[in-house]
Design a protein around this motif. Structure first.
Motif, PDB file in Angstrom:
ATOM      1  N   ILE A 158       0.817  -1.212   0.000  1.00  0.00           N
ATOM      2  CA  ILE A 158       0.000   0.000   0.000  1.00  0.00           C
ATOM      3  C   ILE A 158       0.852   1.264   0.000  1.00  0.00           C
ATOM      4  O   ILE A 158       0.641   2.180  -0.808  1.00  0.00           O
ATOM      5  CB  ILE A 158      -0.956   0.004   1.211  1.00  0.00           C
ATOM      6  N   ASP A 159       1.822   1.320   0.903  1.00  0.00           N
ATOM      7  CA  ASP A 159       2.575   2.549   1.124  1.00  0.00           C
ATOM      8  C   ASP A 159       3.233   3.075  -0.144  1.00  0.00           C
ATOM      9  O   ASP A 159       3.206   4.279  -0.412  1.00  0.00           O
ATOM     10  CB  ASP A 159       3.627   2.309   2.203  1.00  0.00           C
TER      11      ASP A 159
ATOM     12  N   ILE B  74      -3.460   3.216  -4.642  1.00  0.00           N
ATOM     13  CA  ILE B  74      -4.346   2.635  -3.629  1.00  0.00           C
ATOM     14  C   ILE B  74      -4.824   3.753  -2.707  1.00  0.00           C
ATOM     15  O   ILE B  74      -4.041   4.329  -1.955  1.00  0.00           O
ATOM     16  CB  ILE B  74      -3.635   1.545  -2.811  1.00  0.00           C
ATOM     17  N   PHE B  75      -6.110   4.072  -2.767  1.00  0.00           N
ATOM     18  CA  PHE B  75      -6.649   5.164  -1.959  1.00  0.00           C
ATOM     19  C   PHE B  75      -7.650   4.694  -0.919  1.00  0.00           C
ATOM     20  O   PHE B  75      -7.984   5.435   0.010  1.00  0.00           O
ATOM     21  CB  PHE B  75      -7.306   6.218  -2.866  1.00  0.00           C
ATOM     22  N   LEU B  76      -8.149   3.450  -1.051  1.00  0.00           N
ATOM     23  CA  LEU B  76      -9.157   2.927  -0.128  1.00  0.00           C
ATOM     24  C   LEU B  76      -8.901   1.447   0.090  1.00  0.00           C
ATOM     25  O   LEU B  76      -8.670   0.706  -0.876  1.00  0.00           O
ATOM     26  CB  LEU B  76     -10.557   3.139  -0.715  1.00  0.00           C
ATOM     27  N   THR B  77      -8.920   1.013   1.366  1.00  0.00           N
ATOM     28  CA  THR B  77      -8.812  -0.410   1.674  1.00  0.00           C
ATOM     29  C   THR B  77     -10.019  -0.820   2.502  1.00  0.00           C
ATOM     30  O   THR B  77     -10.524  -0.041   3.331  1.00  0.00           O
ATOM     31  CB  THR B  77      -7.526  -0.742   2.459  1.00  0.00           C
TER      32      THR B  77
ATOM     33  N   THR C 131      -7.302   7.035   8.681  1.00  0.00           N
ATOM     34  CA  THR C 131      -6.659   7.541   7.471  1.00  0.00           C
ATOM     35  C   THR C 131      -5.164   7.622   7.729  1.00  0.00           C
ATOM     36  O   THR C 131      -4.733   8.103   8.781  1.00  0.00           O
ATOM     37  CB  THR C 131      -7.199   8.935   7.095  1.00  0.00           C
ATOM     38  N   ALA C 132      -4.364   7.140   6.779  1.00  0.00           N
ATOM     39  CA  ALA C 132      -2.905   7.165   6.914  1.00  0.00           C
ATOM     40  C   ALA C 132      -2.300   7.807   5.670  1.00  0.00           C
ATOM     41  O   ALA C 132      -2.872   7.742   4.578  1.00  0.00           O
ATOM     42  CB  ALA C 132      -2.364   5.756   7.094  1.00  0.00           C
ATOM     43  N   LYS C 133      -1.143   8.424   5.845  1.00  0.00           N
ATOM     44  CA  LYS C 133      -0.421   9.026   4.731  1.00  0.00           C
ATOM     45  C   LYS C 133       0.520   7.998   4.120  1.00  0.00           C
ATOM     46  O   LYS C 133       1.259   7.313   4.832  1.00  0.00           O
ATOM     47  CB  LYS C 133       0.408  10.222   5.205  1.00  0.00           C
TER      48      LYS C 133
ATOM     49  N   ASN D 281      -0.031  11.208   0.427  1.00  0.00           N
ATOM     50  CA  ASN D 281      -1.469  11.255   0.171  1.00  0.00           C
ATOM     51  C   ASN D 281      -2.235  10.343   1.120  1.00  0.00           C
ATOM     52  O   ASN D 281      -1.698   9.354   1.633  1.00  0.00           O
ATOM     53  CB  ASN D 281      -1.770  10.867  -1.277  1.00  0.00           C
ATOM     54  N   ASP D 282      -3.508  10.654   1.311  1.00  0.00           N
ATOM     55  CA  ASP D 282      -4.350   9.892   2.223  1.00  0.00           C
ATOM     56  C   ASP D 282      -4.718   8.531   1.650  1.00  0.00           C
ATOM     57  O   ASP D 282      -5.052   8.403   0.468  1.00  0.00           O
ATOM     58  CB  ASP D 282      -5.648  10.651   2.508  1.00  0.00           C
TER      59      ASP D 282
END
Length: 651
Positions: A274-275, A280-283, A295-297, A302-303
């Motif tokens: 993901i990182d 990838i913007f939503l899990t 929410t993580a950067k 980016n979020d």
């Protein structure tokens, strides 16, 4: 996952169920998949006739162009399928499947385009359970619905290199062989990719095994790289868990926007996949409960929105409950709701109190909105090309009497000084000249490269004017400009672009005009209701009440003014304003939409005393009393009414 048998007997003392789930993530869940050595199903799904039964179900008809669409998400349904205990009930899940099918398309407002199951389809991984799962999912197959599945720890054991299982034979890649959205699987068959169309673009959804191996991650990387411009939704069974407890209800959820934590395996997925993949913007994951999100950067700054949804601990094992992610690209928002179609399909009077309580789940962790500026969030991998500037000649529509724009005349940030000229590109001779008030700073009026995204010229003017004390620079037409005497008896269109800065102040900047016409109402012989004899005969201004645009004008047919009011304009955003008169009625438009306060009265022409027009200036009783504070873009004045598709913003 289930609280019934997730904790092995030897772990029953000294460790809570939730503590065990967090620390071990059920590494020893092979006991839950103990049916793998028994007789297994073939690869052929149940027949469509058997799946549909007698229930009426509509057609699969997603609207792939609509800017509003829905992703349906179904978490752990394992308690509906415990075949080894002779306990199977397909009815709730099939009710949800019918809802998904019936609510595809945009007619009902849902426009469901895809459904993602988050794993733990069964409680025991038994062939008899998967036989029933097969029959339920055949309902989706029979109607051509787009969906994905993945294996949870109650469906399989070990990681995705485990080989043959009843899950793989029933829900493996062969099931999607004819699906239009199926984009492929890894060599094991436990990790799959799906591409669906929505909002006029393609979206990639990855459905990863509950324990993805290194080869699985490498495959997922390759899929993302093969679709470099697609936003990615990652689904898996175990990623984040809630950091609050479920001992009471309603849940004491803490901060509902930040109450999820990466599990041990989730940290691996984050670090490995993901990182470093900004797409990838939503899990979405199940496995744990209660529901939560955070929410993580990512590495790109980016979020990434990380959500867990699971209702297996609720009435009827969740009853096939689904979460609906309503994407709205016009509003830059995802609205989330959680419903139980099985209960909603029951007559209200026949529902038990417990069922009625679970028809819709509306707590802050179940019903919420996620603001996302989709264009900005996706700009790193799928930037939307900026609309190019258009030449002035293209904007000189029939009847153009004046067209002022501010490109190609001065470097951004440099000042205009008294006497500088801005030409009228219509060729009608209505050039503008800069006037600077005494005591004004040298940079009170500057060239700017900032502009509305649909503005023809990629430039503007930045005014730093105001009162208390009066200061600033404005522009004026010449004393003999042809525009000064125009009365527009057959109608007109006046357009401009404006942006207000954060330091805009109602006391110092309210009622300043973007555009006005010299000459007071009293001097023009105007009187009657709402008449202020000192105000100009025409002004397009920003009010002191919430930054509302106002067009106040004295028509030829009346002795008192007609006033059009718009809604409040937020700061730091460019706005297109247009005033259109068809010879009888005057309408104010903001971003091409008519405002609510457009008086339905006869308003013919514009009163003139033959005096100049001002850009950024406003006079009262014959003297300039304030100067605009903000940015102004192209200004066009036409002697006829234009339709919205003829505005300067037209494509």
């Amino acid at each position: 996952m289930s609280h019934r048998d997730d904790t092995p007997a030897q772990e029953s003392t000294g460790r809570s169920r939730r503590g065990f789930l967090r620390t071990t993530a059920l590494a020893g869940a092979g006991a839950a998949a103990g049916g793998t050595g028994a007789a297994v199903l073939g690869a052929t799904p149940a027949s469509a006739a058997e799946a549909t039964g007698s229930a009426r179900t509509g057609a699969w008809r997603p609207d792939t162009a609509s800017l509003r669409f829905t992703l349906a998400v179904m978490p752990d349904t394992q308690f509906l399928y415990w075949g080894s205990q002779d306990s199977v009930n397909r009815t709730p899940q099939e009710a949800s499947f019918r809802y998904v099918i019936d609510h595809s398309g945009d007619a009902d407002g849902d426009n469901i385009v895809f459904m993602a199951h988050l794993g733990d389809l069964t409680q025991d991984a038994d062939p008899s359970s998967f036989q029933q799962v097969d029959k339920a999912f055949a309902l989706l197959d029979a109607h051509g619905a787009a969906y994905s599945v993945l294996a949870g720890n109650h469906d399989v054991s070990g990681d995705d290199s485990r080989g043959d299982t009843p899950y793989l034979r029933t829900m493996g890649p062969q099931r999607f062989a004819h699906a239009k959205t199926f984009a492929g699987a890894d060599p094991t068959g436990y990790n799959t990719a799906h591409v669906f169309r929505a909002a006029g673009r393609s979206w990639l959804l990855l459905a990863l095994d509950w324990r993805t191996s290194e080869q699985g991650f490498a495959w997922a990387e390759s899929v993302i790289k093969a679709h470099p411009k697609l936003p990615v939704i990652l689904t898996t069974h175990d990623l984040v868990y809630s950091d609050y407890d479920d001992n009471v209800f309603p849940y004491e959820s803490g901060d509902p926007e930040d109450n999820a934590v990466l599990s041990d395996h989730g940290r691996t997925v984050w670090d490995r996949l993901i990182d470093g993949n900004d797409q990838i913007f939503l899990t979405l994951n199940g496995h744990y409960w209660p529901p939560a999100r955070t929410t993580a950067k990512n590495a790109a700054g980016n979020d990434v929105h990380l959500h867990i949804t699971n209702y297996q601990n609720r009435y009827f094992g969740g009853g096939g409950m689904i979460r609906l992610y309503h994407f709205d690209l016009a509003r830059n928002t995802i609205d989330v709701e959680t419903i139980n179609p099985w209960i909603l399909a029951q007559k209200p009077e026949s529902r038990s109190e417990l069922a009625a309580e679970h028809a819709r789940i509306t707590g802050p962790v179940d019903s919420f909105s996620v603001p996302i500026d989709f264009e900005r969030r996706f700009s790193g991998f799928a930037p939307v090309p900026a609309r190019p500037a258009r030449p002035a000649a293209r904007e000189l529509v029939k009847g153009t009497l004046a067209y002022w724009r501010f490109d190609g005349q001065g470097a951004p940030g440099t000042a205009l000084t008294a006497g500088d000229t801005v030409r009228d590109l219509s060729g009608k001779g209505n050039d503008l000249t800069v006037v600077t008030l005494p005591g004004t700073a040298a940079d009170a009026l500057t060239w700017s490269a900032d502009h509305h995204p649909d503005q023809p010229a990629h430039a503007g003017l930045k005014f730093s004017g105001g009162r208390n004390p009066l200061h600033g620079s404005y522009l004026t037409t010449g004393a003999q400009a042809p525009l000064n005497g125009e009365t527009f008896e057959s109608g007109y269109t006046i357009e401009t672009f404006v942006m207000l800065p954060l330091d805009w102040d109602a006391g110092n900047n309210g009622w300043a005009s973007i555009l006005s016409r010299r000459g007071s109402a009293g001097d023009a012989g105007k009187h009657g209701k709402n008449t202020d004899p000192g105000e100009p005969v025409l002004q397009l201004s920003i009010s002191n009440n919430g930054r509302e645009p106002q067009f106040n004008h004295y028509p030829l047919n009346d002795t008192y003014p007609t006033t059009n009011w718009g809604h409040g304009l937020v700061e730091l955003r460019w706005w297109h304003l247009a005033v259109v008169n068809d010879g009888r009625r005057t309408r104010l438009y903001v971003e091409g939409a008519p405002v609510v306060d457009n008086p339905n009265r006869l308003s013919a022409g514009l009163t003139s005393l033959g005096l100049p027009w001002l850009v950024g200036g406003h006079e009262y009783a014959g003297a300039v009393d304030m100067v605009f504070h903000g940015s102004v873009g192209d200004i066009r004045i036409v002697n006829r009414p234009l339709a919205a598709d003829e505005f300067l913003t037209a494509r």
